[in-house]
Design a protein around this motif. Sequence first.
Motif, PDB file in Angstrom:
ATOM      1  N   MET A   1       0.817  -1.179   0.000  1.00 28.47           N
ATOM      2  CA  MET A   1       0.000   0.000   0.000  1.00 28.47           C
ATOM      3  C   MET A   1       0.861   1.243   0.000  1.00 28.47           C
ATOM      4  O   MET A   1       1.799   1.347   0.761  1.00 28.47           O
ATOM      5  N   THR A   2       0.517   2.166  -0.829  1.00 31.54           N
ATOM      6  CA  THR A   2       1.218   3.426  -0.878  1.00 31.54           C
ATOM      7  C   THR A   2       0.435   4.424  -0.060  1.00 31.54           C
ATOM      8  O   THR A   2      -0.779   4.520  -0.178  1.00 31.54           O
ATOM      9  N   LYS A   3       1.114   5.181   0.760  1.00 32.18           N
ATOM     10  CA  LYS A   3       0.439   6.158   1.593  1.00 32.18           C
ATOM     11  C   LYS A   3       0.838   7.534   1.117  1.00 32.18           C
ATOM     12  O   LYS A   3       2.012   7.838   0.980  1.00 32.18           O
ATOM     13  N   GLU A   4      -0.132   8.374   0.868  1.00 35.57           N
ATOM     14  CA  GLU A   4       0.127   9.714   0.388  1.00 35.57           C
ATOM     15  C   GLU A   4      -0.724  10.675   1.202  1.00 35.57           C
ATOM     16  O   GLU A   4      -1.915  10.473   1.357  1.00 35.57           O
ATOM     17  N   CYS A   5      -0.097  11.704   1.758  1.00 38.06           N
ATOM     18  CA  CYS A   5      -0.833  12.667   2.568  1.00 38.06           C
ATOM     19  C   CYS A   5      -0.693  14.060   1.968  1.00 38.06           C
ATOM     20  O   CYS A   5       0.399  14.507   1.660  1.00 38.06           O
ATOM     21  N   HIS A   6      -1.809  14.725   1.793  1.00 36.22           N
ATOM     22  CA  HIS A   6      -1.854  16.103   1.319  1.00 36.22           C
ATOM     23  C   HIS A   6      -2.878  16.842   2.162  1.00 36.22           C
ATOM     24  O   HIS A   6      -3.981  16.354   2.385  1.00 36.22           O
ATOM     25  N   ASP A   7      -2.533  18.042   2.616  1.00 39.32           N
ATOM     26  CA  ASP A   7      -3.478  18.879   3.358  1.00 39.32           C
ATOM     27  C   ASP A   7      -4.168  18.113   4.482  1.00 39.32           C
ATOM     28  O   ASP A   7      -5.381  18.159   4.628  1.00 39.32           O
ATOM     29  N   ASN A   8      -3.401  17.390   5.284  1.00 41.06           N
ATOM     30  CA  ASN A   8      -3.893  16.654   6.448  1.00 41.06           C
ATOM     31  C   ASN A   8      -4.876  15.534   6.115  1.00 41.06           C
ATOM     32  O   ASN A   8      -5.554  15.027   6.984  1.00 41.06           O
ATOM     33  N   SER A   9      -5.015  15.155   4.858  1.00 37.12           N
ATOM     34  CA  SER A   9      -5.870  14.012   4.531  1.00 37.12           C
ATOM     35  C   SER A   9      -4.980  12.908   3.975  1.00 37.12           C
ATOM     36  O   SER A   9      -4.165  13.149   3.103  1.00 37.12           O
ATOM     37  N   CYS A  10      -5.137  11.713   4.505  1.00 39.49           N
ATOM     38  CA  CYS A  10      -4.317  10.588   4.053  1.00 39.49           C
ATOM     39  C   CYS A  10      -5.162   9.651   3.205  1.00 39.49           C
ATOM     40  O   CYS A  10      -6.268   9.297   3.577  1.00 39.49           O
ATOM     41  N   ARG A  11      -4.607   9.281   2.075  1.00 41.70           N
ATOM     42  CA  ARG A  11      -5.266   8.315   1.186  1.00 41.70           C
ATOM     43  C   ARG A  11      -4.302   7.186   0.930  1.00 41.70           C
ATOM     44  O   ARG A  11      -3.097   7.371   0.985  1.00 41.70           O
ATOM     45  N   LYS A  12      -4.837   6.037   0.602  1.00 38.38           N
ATOM     46  CA  LYS A  12      -4.001   4.881   0.297  1.00 38.38           C
ATOM     47  C   LYS A  12      -4.424   4.322  -1.050  1.00 38.38           C
ATOM     48  O   LYS A  12      -5.583   4.391  -1.427  1.00 38.38           O
ATOM     49  N   SER A  13      -3.439   3.774  -1.752  1.00 36.21           N
ATOM     50  CA  SER A  13      -3.715   3.055  -2.986  1.00 36.21           C
ATOM     51  C   SER A  13      -3.748   1.579  -2.655  1.00 36.21           C
ATOM     52  O   SER A  13      -2.993   1.098  -1.813  1.00 36.21           O
ATOM     53  N   HIS A  14      -4.611   0.864  -3.320  1.00 43.75           N
ATOM     54  CA  HIS A  14      -4.713  -0.575  -3.108  1.00 43.75           C
ATOM     55  C   HIS A  14      -4.502  -1.257  -4.458  1.00 43.75           C
ATOM     56  O   HIS A  14      -5.406  -1.300  -5.278  1.00 43.75           O
ATOM     57  N   LEU A  61      10.909   4.216 -16.259  1.00 46.40           N
ATOM     58  CA  LEU A  61      10.118   4.966 -15.285  1.00 46.40           C
ATOM     59  C   LEU A  61       8.776   5.391 -15.880  1.00 46.40           C
ATOM     60  O   LEU A  61       7.749   5.378 -15.195  1.00 46.40           O
ATOM     61  N   ASN A  62       8.779   5.742 -17.158  1.00 51.98           N
ATOM     62  CA  ASN A  62       7.514   6.091 -17.821  1.00 51.98           C
ATOM     63  C   ASN A  62       6.566   4.901 -17.847  1.00 51.98           C
ATOM     64  O   ASN A  62       5.354   5.067 -17.706  1.00 51.98           O
ATOM     65  N   SER A  63       7.107   3.698 -18.001  1.00 49.21           N
ATOM     66  CA  SER A  63       6.245   2.513 -18.014  1.00 49.21           C
ATOM     67  C   SER A  63       5.624   2.290 -16.637  1.00 49.21           C
ATOM     68  O   SER A  63       4.467   1.870 -16.535  1.00 49.21           O
ATOM     69  N   VAL A  64       6.354   2.590 -15.574  1.00 49.42           N
ATOM     70  CA  VAL A  64       5.798   2.513 -14.222  1.00 49.42           C
ATOM     71  C   VAL A  64       4.661   3.525 -14.086  1.00 49.42           C
ATOM     72  O   VAL A  64       3.584   3.206 -13.567  1.00 49.42           O
ATOM     73  N   ALA A  65       4.890   4.739 -14.570  1.00 50.48           N
ATOM     74  CA  ALA A  65       3.867   5.785 -14.483  1.00 50.48           C
ATOM     75  C   ALA A  65       2.608   5.375 -15.243  1.00 50.48           C
ATOM     76  O   ALA A  65       1.484   5.617 -14.779  1.00 50.48           O
ATOM     77  N   LYS A  66       2.777   4.746 -16.397  1.00 50.30           N
ATOM     78  CA  LYS A  66       1.618   4.312 -17.191  1.00 50.30           C
ATOM     79  C   LYS A  66       0.796   3.268 -16.447  1.00 50.30           C
ATOM     80  O   LYS A  66      -0.440   3.322 -16.438  1.00 50.30           O
ATOM     81  N   VAL A  67       1.467   2.310 -15.814  1.00 51.61           N
ATOM     82  CA  VAL A  67       0.766   1.275 -15.060  1.00 51.61           C
ATOM     83  C   VAL A  67       0.016   1.916 -13.888  1.00 51.61           C
ATOM     84  O   VAL A  67      -1.149   1.598 -13.623  1.00 51.61           O
ATOM     85  N   LEU A  68       0.693   2.830 -13.185  1.00 47.61           N
ATOM     86  CA  LEU A  68       0.055   3.504 -12.061  1.00 47.61           C
ATOM     87  C   LEU A  68      -1.127   4.352 -12.506  1.00 47.61           C
ATOM     88  O   LEU A  68      -2.182   4.352 -11.860  1.00 47.61           O
ATOM     89  N   LEU A  69      -0.976   5.074 -13.602  1.00 51.73           N
ATOM     90  CA  LEU A  69      -2.060   5.921 -14.096  1.00 51.73           C
ATOM     91  C   LEU A  69      -3.258   5.071 -14.500  1.00 51.73           C
ATOM     92  O   LEU A  69      -4.408   5.417 -14.194  1.00 51.73           O
ATOM     93  N   ASP A  70      -3.008   3.954 -15.147  1.00 51.39           N
ATOM     94  CA  ASP A  70      -4.081   3.056 -15.542  1.00 51.39           C
ATOM     95  C   ASP A  70      -4.866   2.587 -14.310  1.00 51.39           C
ATOM     96  O   ASP A  70      -6.095   2.638 -14.284  1.00 51.39           O
ATOM     97  N   LYS A  74      -8.792   3.526 -13.299  1.00 51.27           N
ATOM     98  CA  LYS A  74      -9.772   2.450 -13.192  1.00 51.27           C
ATOM     99  C   LYS A  74     -10.191   2.157 -11.752  1.00 51.27           C
ATOM    100  O   LYS A  74     -11.201   1.507 -11.532  1.00 51.27           O
ATOM    101  N   GLY A  75      -9.407   2.628 -10.799  1.00 52.81           N
ATOM    102  CA  GLY A  75      -9.705   2.375  -9.395  1.00 52.81           C
ATOM    103  C   GLY A  75     -10.068   3.645  -8.657  1.00 52.81           C
ATOM    104  O   GLY A  75     -11.248   3.965  -8.488  1.00 52.81           O
ATOM    105  N   CYS A  76      -9.055   4.383  -8.261  1.00 54.90           N
ATOM    106  CA  CYS A  76      -9.242   5.571  -7.415  1.00 54.90           C
ATOM    107  C   CYS A  76     -10.186   6.591  -8.035  1.00 54.90           C
ATOM    108  O   CYS A  76     -11.136   7.043  -7.385  1.00 54.90           O
ATOM    109  N   VAL A  77      -9.916   6.981  -9.272  1.00 54.50           N
ATOM    110  CA  VAL A  77     -10.722   8.029  -9.919  1.00 54.50           C
ATOM    111  C   VAL A  77     -12.160   7.544 -10.100  1.00 54.50           C
ATOM    112  O   VAL A  77     -13.114   8.262  -9.759  1.00 54.50           O
TER     113      VAL A  77
END
Length: 102
Positions: A1-14, A61-70, A74-77
């Motif tokens: 799980m990746t943890k990302e915090c912005h403006d006191n709100s924490c979200r996780k990717s699954h 690195l661009n290929s990693v970004a593409k996988v993450l964006l996909d 399809k998930g978070c957004v």
Amino acid sequence: MTKECHDNSCRKSHHPEQVKKDLITRLNRAEGQIRGIKGMVEKDIYCDDVITQLSATQSALNSVAKVLLDGHLKGCVKDRLAEGDDEVLDELVTTIQKLMRK
């Protein structure tokens, strides 16, 4: 799980385990390429050869970004839009702008 915090709100990717393993494999490969490039610079290897390796690493690195964006689309957004959270679209535009700067 990746943890990302912005403006006191924490979200996780699954990410599914297979996707996570694939991302880690790709990142490990890029990390090895960067170590190799550092060694090339230390050994005064011909500039064009170093640039070629830099290009290959950027591609990895661009290929990693593409996988993450996909997965993000399809998930978070998708999930946040279904919950009525339209702010995710502004976040997505910012993310895509960051990727396009490369």
